[in-house]
Design a protein around this motif. Structure first.
Motif, short mmCIF file in Angstrom:
data_model
loop_
_atom_site.label_atom_id
_atom_site.label_comp_id
_atom_site.label_asym_id
_atom_site.label_seq_id
_atom_site.Cartn_x
_atom_site.Cartn_y
_atom_site.Cartn_z
N PHE A 26 -10.79 29.87 -33.16
CA PHE A 26 -12.14 29.41 -33.50
C PHE A 26 -12.74 28.58 -32.36
O PHE A 26 -13.94 28.68 -32.09
CB PHE A 26 -12.13 28.60 -34.80
CG PHE A 26 -11.73 29.41 -36.00
CD1 PHE A 26 -12.02 30.76 -36.10
CD2 PHE A 26 -11.04 28.83 -37.05
CE1 PHE A 26 -11.66 31.52 -37.20
CE2 PHE A 26 -10.68 29.57 -38.16
CZ PHE A 26 -10.98 30.91 -38.24
N ALA A 27 -11.92 27.79 -31.66
CA ALA A 27 -12.42 27.03 -30.52
C ALA A 27 -12.85 27.97 -29.39
O ALA A 27 -13.89 27.75 -28.74
CB ALA A 27 -11.36 26.05 -30.03
N PHE A 28 -12.08 29.02 -29.18
CA PHE A 28 -12.45 30.01 -28.17
C PHE A 28 -13.75 30.70 -28.56
O PHE A 28 -14.61 30.95 -27.70
CB PHE A 28 -11.33 31.04 -28.01
CG PHE A 28 -11.61 32.09 -26.97
CD1 PHE A 28 -11.53 31.79 -25.62
CD2 PHE A 28 -11.99 33.37 -27.35
CE1 PHE A 28 -11.80 32.76 -24.67
CE2 PHE A 28 -12.27 34.34 -26.41
CZ PHE A 28 -12.17 34.04 -25.06
N GLY A 29 -13.92 31.01 -29.84
CA GLY A 29 -15.15 31.63 -30.31
C GLY A 29 -16.36 30.74 -30.12
O GLY A 29 -17.44 31.20 -29.74
N VAL A 30 -16.19 29.43 -30.38
CA VAL A 30 -17.29 28.49 -30.16
C VAL A 30 -17.61 28.38 -28.68
O VAL A 30 -18.78 28.38 -28.28
CB VAL A 30 -16.95 27.10 -30.75
CG1 VAL A 30 -17.93 26.04 -30.28
CG2 VAL A 30 -16.92 27.16 -32.27
N ALA A 31 -16.57 28.31 -27.84
CA ALA A 31 -16.78 28.15 -26.40
C ALA A 31 -17.45 29.36 -25.77
O ALA A 31 -18.30 29.22 -24.88
CB ALA A 31 -15.44 27.88 -25.72
N THR A 32 -17.11 30.55 -26.21
CA THR A 32 -17.67 31.77 -25.61
C THR A 32 -18.94 32.24 -26.30
O THR A 32 -19.59 33.16 -25.81
CB THR A 32 -16.63 32.91 -25.63
OG1 THR A 32 -16.26 33.18 -26.98
CG2 THR A 32 -15.42 32.56 -24.78
N LYS A 33 -19.26 31.63 -27.45
CA LYS A 33 -20.48 31.98 -28.21
C LYS A 33 -20.54 33.45 -28.60
O LYS A 33 -21.61 34.03 -28.67
CB LYS A 33 -21.72 31.57 -27.44
CG LYS A 33 -21.81 30.09 -27.22
CD LYS A 33 -23.05 29.70 -26.47
CE LYS A 33 -23.04 28.20 -26.32
NZ LYS A 33 -23.76 27.73 -25.20
#
Length: 131
Positions: A26-33
């Motif tokens: 989820f953090a990767f998803g937020v960071a990459t948008k």
């Protein structure tokens, strides 16, 4: 009598591992948008399922091993962990379009509540007791 206790102790590591995986995804998803995808739903549901299974097995431990006062904090924290996680995942599912922020918040808060719940009974996250 100790079956539920050992099962509860062992499943803890699977729940924590799935929580760390969910946190990273989820953090990767937020960071990459990037848009929320099926893998995010599966990871969130898996983590939520492990935490809910822990609560269910914990009820078995409570019934077979008995009650002591420190369990109040443990039980409250675990119920909060399940509630926050499931609430955030459900709210995200109803959003159009769903994103990664709500699942990330739910995952972080649930991991904090889990850590607090384990410490409420006087144990560390990665310590085990024989009985």
């Amino acid at each position: 009598m100790t079956f539920f206790f050992h099962l509860h102790s062992g499943l803890r590591y699977l729940a924590l591992l799935s929580g760390v995986i969910a946190l990273a995804y989820f953090a990767f998803g937020v960071a990459t948008k990037k848009p929320f995808d099926k893998v995010g739903r599966i990871i969130g549901a898996s983590y939520s399922g492990f935490v809910q299974l822990q609560v269910l097995v914990g009820i078995g431990v409570l019934v077979t091993r008995g009650y002591y006062p420190a369990l109040i904090g443990h039980i409250v924290m675990m119920v909060l962990a399940v509630g926050v996680l499931q609430g955030c995942l459900s709210a995200n599912r109803r959003r159009t379009p769903p994103g990664y922020v709500l699942p990330l918040v739910g995952t972080v808060l649930s991991l904090v509540f889990i850590a607090g719940g384990v410490m409420a009974i006087g144990r560390g996250l990665f310590t085990s007791t024989a009985f």
